[in-house]
Design an enzyme around this catalytic site. Structure first.
Site, PDB file in Angstrom:
ATOM      1  N   ARG A  60       7.838   0.834  -2.764  1.00 23.52           N
ATOM      2  CA  ARG A  60       7.432   2.079  -3.424  1.00 23.52           C
ATOM      3  C   ARG A  60       5.920   2.309  -3.309  1.00 23.52           C
ATOM      4  O   ARG A  60       5.322   3.023  -4.109  1.00 23.52           O
ATOM      5  CB  ARG A  60       7.828   2.050  -4.910  1.00 23.52           C
ATOM      6  CG  ARG A  60       9.316   1.953  -5.171  1.00 23.52           C
ATOM      7  CD  ARG A  60      10.011   3.287  -4.947  1.00 23.52           C
ATOM      8  NE  ARG A  60       9.525   4.313  -5.889  1.00 23.52           N
ATOM      9  CZ  ARG A  60       9.889   5.588  -5.827  1.00 23.52           C
ATOM     10  NH1 ARG A  60      10.717   5.999  -4.871  1.00 23.52           N
ATOM     11  NH2 ARG A  60       9.418   6.450  -6.707  1.00 23.52           N
ATOM     12  N   PHE A  92       7.066   7.558  -3.507  1.00 20.50           N
ATOM     13  CA  PHE A  92       6.153   6.450  -3.795  1.00 20.50           C
ATOM     14  C   PHE A  92       5.640   6.511  -5.234  1.00 20.50           C
ATOM     15  O   PHE A  92       5.430   7.595  -5.792  1.00 20.50           O
ATOM     16  CB  PHE A  92       4.973   6.458  -2.825  1.00 20.50           C
ATOM     17  CG  PHE A  92       5.388   6.353  -1.384  1.00 20.50           C
ATOM     18  CD1 PHE A  92       5.964   5.190  -0.898  1.00 20.50           C
ATOM     19  CD2 PHE A  92       5.239   7.428  -0.527  1.00 20.50           C
ATOM     20  CE1 PHE A  92       6.377   5.096   0.423  1.00 20.50           C
ATOM     21  CE2 PHE A  92       5.642   7.353   0.797  1.00 20.50           C
ATOM     22  CZ  PHE A  92       6.212   6.181   1.271  1.00 20.50           C
ATOM     23  N   ASP A  93       5.420   5.322  -5.807  1.00 17.56           N
ATOM     24  CA  ASP A  93       4.805   5.201  -7.129  1.00 17.56           C
ATOM     25  C   ASP A  93       3.310   4.899  -7.019  1.00 17.56           C
ATOM     26  O   ASP A  93       2.537   5.246  -7.918  1.00 17.56           O
ATOM     27  CB  ASP A  93       5.462   4.068  -7.925  1.00 17.56           C
ATOM     28  CG  ASP A  93       6.950   4.285  -8.123  1.00 17.56           C
ATOM     29  OD1 ASP A  93       7.362   5.436  -8.364  1.00 17.56           O
ATOM     30  OD2 ASP A  93       7.702   3.294  -8.017  1.00 17.56           O
ATOM     31  N   THR A  94       2.932   4.214  -5.938  1.00 22.13           N
ATOM     32  CA  THR A  94       1.554   3.752  -5.776  1.00 22.13           C
ATOM     33  C   THR A  94       1.044   4.108  -4.383  1.00 22.13           C
ATOM     34  O   THR A  94       1.771   3.957  -3.393  1.00 22.13           O
ATOM     35  CB  THR A  94       1.458   2.227  -5.974  1.00 22.13           C
ATOM     36  OG1 THR A  94       1.985   1.881  -7.258  1.00 22.13           O
ATOM     37  CG2 THR A  94       0.021   1.742  -5.876  1.00 22.13           C
TER      38      THR A  94
END
Length: 295
Positions: free
Chosen positions: A237, A18-20
């Site tokens: 993401r 994950f980015d967020t």
């Protein structure tokens, strides 16, 4: 598919996909006035790995600037731009989406945090002082106003019959008056007990006016649409982290996000694993478990 329980063996891989991360607050980061052990360190670890953190709460009573003070007091780094409350989502919706006519005013059942967010985008509010007693002999004082373009309902610790009656007459007599609810949480956790939430106050108006409000808070999609628009999220993401299946987890599921349910708030492990419950993608005992995997 049953939720996957995180452990030291799979927590790193979980974080990396994950980015967020979207976080609920009460029950995930803190309980009442007390931060949950290990949470500040875990959030700092996520920041060190370049993750974007957004704090999403149904609480409409507190402004984002006041939230920053609470985060700081609890040892958690956060900026105003990282906090997305149902009060702020309401302001964003009225200003950016509904293009609310700022020549009109919003009649607010709610606290100062909600008023602050509306006024910050140029929407004047009414209703703050409507706490005076009312009687059958003085009901005629309460009449619709052409100045009121929206009724906004949140949690109001100073709720009064005058406020409810004023909201009712404007909604019932003006079909163009917008009806917005910050959230429809049935209950409110506090201390050792559960108390009526803003959704319970809202039910008075939905019953009396036979009108259905646009509800901003989790699990309703409007709030996530505002977050995605403001923050340019990439849903595949992004992971929603919460402690309530019927709000936080359902919110993430409805928006096509992965979800992580923690056991430091409302949901128990039995609740999470119940086949008829909203199915979280992952679950863990505490958010701090992610930090332990990086020690």
């Amino acid at each position: 598919m049953a939720p996957t329980k995180l452990s030291t063996h799979n927590a790193n891989a979980f974080v990396d996909q994950f980015d967020t991360f979207l976080f609920d607050c009460d029950g995930v980061l803190w309980r009442g006035p007390t931060v949950i052990d290990g949470v500040p360190e875990t959030l700092a670890m996520l920041r060190s790995k370049g993750k974007r953190l957004i704090f999403v709460t149904n609480n409409s009573s507190t402004s984002r600037s006041d939230y920053v003070h609470k985060f700081t007091k609890l040892g958690i780094q956060a900026s105003v731009d990282e906090i997305f409350s149902s009060a702020y989502a309401t302001a964003v919706y009225l200003h950016d989406v509904a293009k609310f006519d700022t020549a009109k005013k919003a009649y607010v059942i709610g606290g100062n945090g909600l008023r602050h967010e509306l006024e910050a985008v140029g929407i004047a509010t009414l209703g703050r002082s409507d706490t005076q007693n009312i009687s059958p002999a003085t009901l005629d004082e309460i009449v619709p106003s052409a100045d009121i373009g929206a009724v906004v309902c949140g949690l109001d610790y100073d709720i009064s019959y005058r406020k409810l009656a004023t909201a009712h007459v404007n909604l019932a007599n003006n079909p163009d008056c917008l009806f917005i609810a910050t959230n429809d949480d049935r209950t409110l956790p506090g201390g050792k007990h559960m108390y009526p939430g803003s959704g319970s106050l809202l039910s008075v108006l939905t019953h009396s006016t036979q009108r259905t409000p646009l509800v901003m808070g989790k699990p309703n999609p409007t709030m996530l649409e505002c977050v995605i628009q403001k923050c340019a999220l990439d849903p595949p993401r992004t992971c929603m982290v919460g402690d309530r299946l019927d709000t936080d987890i359902l919110f993430g599921i409805s928006g096509g996000l992965s979800t992580l349910c923690v056991l430091t708030g409302v949901a128990s492990e039995a609740d999470i694993l119940a086949p008829d419950a909203p199915q979280a993608t992952f679950y863990t005992t505490s958010l701090s478990d992610l930090g332990k995997s990086h020690m």
